[in-house]
Enzyme design. Structure first.
Site, short mmCIF file in Angstrom:
data_model
loop_
_atom_site.label_atom_id
_atom_site.label_comp_id
_atom_site.label_asym_id
_atom_site.label_seq_id
_atom_site.Cartn_x
_atom_site.Cartn_y
_atom_site.Cartn_z
N THR A 47 0.83 -1.32 -0.11
CA THR A 47 0.10 -0.11 0.08
C THR A 47 0.79 1.10 0.04
O THR A 47 0.47 2.31 -0.52
CB THR A 47 -1.04 0.13 1.30
OG1 THR A 47 -1.82 -1.26 1.15
CG2 THR A 47 -1.82 1.24 1.26
N TYR A 135 6.67 -11.49 4.38
CA TYR A 135 5.29 -11.07 3.72
C TYR A 135 4.94 -12.30 2.50
O TYR A 135 5.73 -12.25 1.33
CB TYR A 135 5.51 -9.74 3.10
CG TYR A 135 4.38 -8.95 2.49
CD1 TYR A 135 3.29 -9.54 2.50
CD2 TYR A 135 4.78 -7.96 1.78
CE1 TYR A 135 1.99 -8.70 1.85
CE2 TYR A 135 3.83 -7.05 1.30
CZ TYR A 135 2.24 -7.82 1.35
OH TYR A 135 1.27 -7.09 0.69
N LYS A 163 2.68 -12.82 7.25
CA LYS A 163 1.61 -12.08 6.63
C LYS A 163 0.93 -12.90 5.88
O LYS A 163 1.71 -12.77 4.60
CB LYS A 163 1.95 -10.53 6.49
CG LYS A 163 0.84 -9.82 5.69
CD LYS A 163 1.45 -8.30 5.55
CE LYS A 163 0.31 -7.23 4.98
NZ LYS A 163 0.40 -7.44 3.64
#
Length: 296
Positions: A47, A135, A163
């Protein structure tokens, strides 16, 4: 409580067309997250457009964030890069600036093997000397972590969390049970994919790595707290209000929609980095309608 728990709010990184970060605008966004009561800030994640920024601009963003929060909230910094030595340097930069933790996705132009990813993440974790979250973002990196690889990484120094994307079959509870039976105690399992946040939190995941919380932190905090308290009815009610926005995230990608939201909410008016194009007028109207429903 572990660093990687509760709501991690991921902010966009406002920057001009040349990739120069607007640190004042970034600080305003982060201040909202602090005030809302999120457990942590995710900086320079997907993001945050980390892949579009130079090392120097990423340093400036981290330094501005640490100065803004002034110890009030942990800051988890994304340090993904194509080369291992570059990611190591970014990890050292983040530690020097005062970051609390690191987030690392295995970026590559050439598809990577499990062993290449293991050595890459291990090297960055050693260089950063901070708790690191793996991630697992196959939609962007085109690399999917197997359970076996996560188990191997979870046993290494400084690697403290993963994540995860939402499971294809939607069985978060089953995936959590399977993974927790194999990983060390205390290793955090969290999820991204905002449209599945309510399900993941109600299933007992450790963290929600939230896109929407970067711009609507109070609303995301409310959903997180309801779900973690076991208030199923309230969590579902809040999730239903978000559904039009979740649909837009799926259709256009949350990155594009977040820039539209930032403009419509009057928080910051910048375009996404090229070659990403801003949404057109018709789609902007749909985003506005979705925001109105959340407000109601």
């Amino acid at each position: 409580m572990t660093l990687f728990a509760g709501l991690a709010a991921f902010s966009i990184t406002p920057a001009d067309a040349s990739g120069h970060v607007d640190t004042a605008a970034l600080a305003r966004l982060l201040e909202r997250i602090c005030a809302a009561g999120a457990e942590s800030i995710g900086l320079l994640g997907s993001t945050g457009g980390y892949a579009f920024l130079s090392r120097r601009e990423r340093q400036r963003a981290v330094e501005a964030a640490i100065e803004c929060v002034d110890g009030r909230i942990p800051v988890i910094v994304g340090v993904g890069a194509l080369r291992t030595d570059e990611a190591q340097a970014l990890a050292r930069d983040a530690r020097k600036a005062g970051a609390s933790g690191l987030l690392l996705a295995p970026m590559s132009y050439t598809p990577l093997t499990d062993e290449e990813v293991l050595q890459h993440i291990s090297a960055v974790a050693e260089a950063g000397q901070l708790p690191l979250c793996i991630y697992n973002n196959p939609s962007t990196t085109r690399f999917t972590f197997t359970d076996d690889l996560i188990v191997r990484l979870a046993r290494l120094p400084n690697i403290a969390a993963v994540k995860m994307p939402l499971p294809a079959q939607g069985d978060v509870a089953g995936e959590l049970a399977r993974m927790r039976s194999r990983i060390p105690e205390g290793f955090s399992i969290g999820y991204s994919g905002d449209w599945g946040a309510a399900d993941a939190l109600l299933a007992g995941c450790d963290a929600w790595y939230s896109v929407v919380a970067g711009l609507m932190p109070a609303e995301a905090v409310a959903l997180t707290r309801a779900a973690r308290a076991g208030d199923v009815a309230e969590a579902r009610r809040l999730d239903r209000a978000f559904q039009p926005l979740w649909n837009l995230f799926k259709e256009f990608g949350s990155f594009r929609v977040m820039y539209a939201m930032a403009d419509l909410l009057g928080l910051v008016g910048v375009d996404p980095p090229r070659p990403i194009l801003p949404l057109g007028k018709t789609d902007m109207a749909r985003v506005k309608d979705a925001l109105t429903r959340i407000a109601l």
